[in-house]
Design an enzyme around this catalytic site. Structure first.
Site, PDB file in Angstrom:
ATOM      1  CG  ASN A   9      -1.710   1.201   1.442  1.00  0.00           C
ATOM      2  OD1 ASN A   9      -1.795   2.048   0.556  1.00  0.00           O
ATOM      3  ND2 ASN A   9      -2.321   1.331   2.610  1.00  0.00           N
ATOM      4  CD1 TRP A  10       3.428   1.219  -2.962  1.00  0.00           C
ATOM      5  CD2 TRP A  10       3.439   2.493  -4.811  1.00  0.00           C
ATOM      6  NE1 TRP A  10       4.175   0.576  -3.924  1.00  0.00           N
ATOM      7  CE2 TRP A  10       4.204   1.339  -5.078  1.00  0.00           C
ATOM      8  CE3 TRP A  10       3.296   3.450  -5.830  1.00  0.00           C
ATOM      9  CZ2 TRP A  10       4.830   1.113  -6.298  1.00  0.00           C
ATOM     10  CZ3 TRP A  10       3.913   3.225  -7.057  1.00  0.00           C
ATOM     11  CH2 TRP A  10       4.683   2.065  -7.281  1.00  0.00           C
ATOM     12  CE  LYS A  11       0.059   2.990   4.924  1.00  0.00           C
ATOM     13  NZ  LYS A  11       0.216   3.054   6.371  1.00  0.00           N
ATOM     14  CG  HIS A  94      -5.471   1.605   5.669  1.00  0.00           C
ATOM     15  ND1 HIS A  94      -5.008   2.537   6.569  1.00  0.00           N
ATOM     16  CD2 HIS A  94      -4.455   0.741   5.456  1.00  0.00           C
ATOM     17  CE1 HIS A  94      -3.754   2.235   6.883  1.00  0.00           C
ATOM     18  NE2 HIS A  94      -3.397   1.151   6.226  1.00  0.00           N
ATOM     19  CD  GLU A  96      -2.584   5.157   7.132  1.00  0.00           C
ATOM     20  OE1 GLU A  96      -2.631   5.244   5.893  1.00  0.00           O
ATOM     21  OE2 GLU A  96      -1.630   4.605   7.734  1.00  0.00           O
ATOM     22  CD  GLU A 166      -3.102  -3.009   7.654  1.00  0.00           C
ATOM     23  OE1 GLU A 166      -1.980  -3.170   7.146  1.00  0.00           O
ATOM     24  OE2 GLU A 166      -3.797  -2.008   7.429  1.00  0.00           O
ATOM     25  N   GLY A 172       2.946   1.734  10.946  1.00  0.00           N
ATOM     26  CA  GLY A 172       3.855   2.859  10.795  1.00  0.00           C
ATOM     27  C   GLY A 172       4.650   3.192  12.048  1.00  0.00           C
ATOM     28  CB  SER A 213       5.840  -2.273  11.882  1.00  0.00           C
ATOM     29  OG  SER A 213       5.423  -0.960  12.226  1.00  0.00           O
ATOM     30  N   GLY A 234       3.030  -1.302   4.329  1.00  0.00           N
ATOM     31  CA  GLY A 234       3.013   0.132   4.056  1.00  0.00           C
ATOM     32  C   GLY A 234       4.418   0.647   3.784  1.00  0.00           C
ATOM     33  N   GLY A 235       5.044   1.214   4.804  1.00  0.00           N
ATOM     34  CA  GLY A 235       6.347   1.868   4.658  1.00  0.00           C
ATOM     35  C   GLY A 235       7.381   1.065   3.879  1.00  0.00           C
TER      36      GLY A 235
HETATM   37  P1  PGA Z   1       3.228  -0.040   7.733  1.00  0.00           P
HETATM   38  O1  PGA Z   1       1.723   0.159   7.200  1.00  0.00           O
HETATM   39  O2  PGA Z   1       3.771  -1.264   7.049  1.00  0.00           O
HETATM   40  O3  PGA Z   1       3.943   1.198   7.344  1.00  0.00           O
HETATM   41  O4  PGA Z   1       3.117  -0.238   9.205  1.00  0.00           O
HETATM   42  C1  PGA Z   1       0.874  -0.941   7.048  1.00  0.00           C
HETATM   43  C2  PGA Z   1      -0.438  -0.486   6.517  1.00  0.00           C
HETATM   44  O5  PGA Z   1      -0.870   0.631   6.824  1.00  0.00           O
HETATM   45  O6  PGA Z   1      -1.098  -1.242   5.778  1.00  0.00           O
END
Ligand code: PGA
Length: 254
Positions: A9-11, A94, A96, A166, A172, A213, A234-235
């Site tokens: 997920n590049w967000k 998600h 977020e 998650e 993150g 993470s 994510g990251g």
């Molecule tokens: P992260 O994000 O790997 O940066 O913790 C995961 C996600 O939001 O799907």
């Protein structure tokens, strides 16, 4: 046997030009790992050009959200058919989106149904906050998110979705859940909730990812867990070594 699936997920990162350049860099490594279903979820603005670039690569493309109406006066929203033109998957709910954009279990449910109607595979995100975790609310929260978010789906529809567990405190933060801890939540809370709704065969067929993470150095810990079928990253998916996470999934053997 559930086919492992690793999604990135590049967000809200990378312009279309940056997306193309980065994809050209990572695609060969992703293509090499054929035993794992691989999905990249870039921003909407990169979907069209990445779809061209990735054509025939075997690597899937996903959107990060969709609206539940097909068209109309919804300024700023994106319809399922617009996304379906370029991709096969869509992330829904998600944390977020839930935290910053008012997403609720009810809107998750509308989006999941819309995605399925558009023949998109939803990656439905659930997970508890730190406070909920510390007050032993995890089971209540994930059960509610599943019950409400997947309400009204037929068992057949449900068998095609992907659930991403998650824990919000792990996203993150660099503070991932333990493999055993995440496995327990999936095995003892998430699959039983799915079983109550859709029966045991379907609950065993649904793929459940872990997210929060995940990095190349801890990926194997998650992939070696029997209840965990992959990761939502994510990251770490913004770096070239994302391929190392996919390779870890392949090595885990499932
Ligand atoms: P992260 O994000 O790997 O940066 O913790 C995961 C996600 O939001 O799907």
């Amino acid at each position: 046997m559930r086919t492992p699936i690793v999604a990135g997920n590049w967000k809200m990162n990378k312009t279309a030009a940056e997306s193309r350049a980065f994809m050209a860099e990572i695609l060969p490594g992703l293509q090499a790992v054929t035993t794992v279903e691989r999905v990249i979820c870039p921003p909407f603005t990169a979907l069209e050009s990445l779809a061209k670039l990735m054509e025939g690569s075997g690597v899937g493309l996903g959107a990060q959200n969709i609206f539940w109406e097909e068209s109309g006066a919804y300024t700023g929203e994106i319809a399922p058919a617009m996304v379906k033109e370029f991709c096969q998957y869509v992330i829904i709910g998600h944390s977020e989106r839930r935290t910053y954009f008012g997403e609720t279990d009810e809107t998750v449910n509308k989006r999941v149904k819309t995605a399925l109607a558009a023949d998109l595979t939803p990656i439905v995100c659930i997970g508890e906050t730190l406070e909920e975790n510390e007050s032993n609310q995890t089971e209540t929260v994930v059960t509610r998110q599943i019950t409400e978010g997947l309400k009204g789906l037929t068992p057949e529809q449900a068998s095609g979705i992907i659930v991403a567990y998650e824990p919000i405190w792990a996203i993150g933060t660099g503070r991932a859940a333990s493999g055993a801890g995440a496995n327990l939540v999936v095995g003892v809370m998430i699959r039983p909730a799915l079983e109550t709704m859709f029966g045991s065969q379907v609950s065993q067929a649904i793929r459940v990812q872990y997210g929060g993470s995940v990095k190349p150095n801890n990926a194997a810990e998650f992939f070696s867990q029997p209840e965990i079928d992959g990761a939502l990253v994510g990251g770490a998916c913004l770096k070239p070594d994302f391929a190392a996470i996919v390779e870890a999934a392949a090595k885990a053997g499932f």
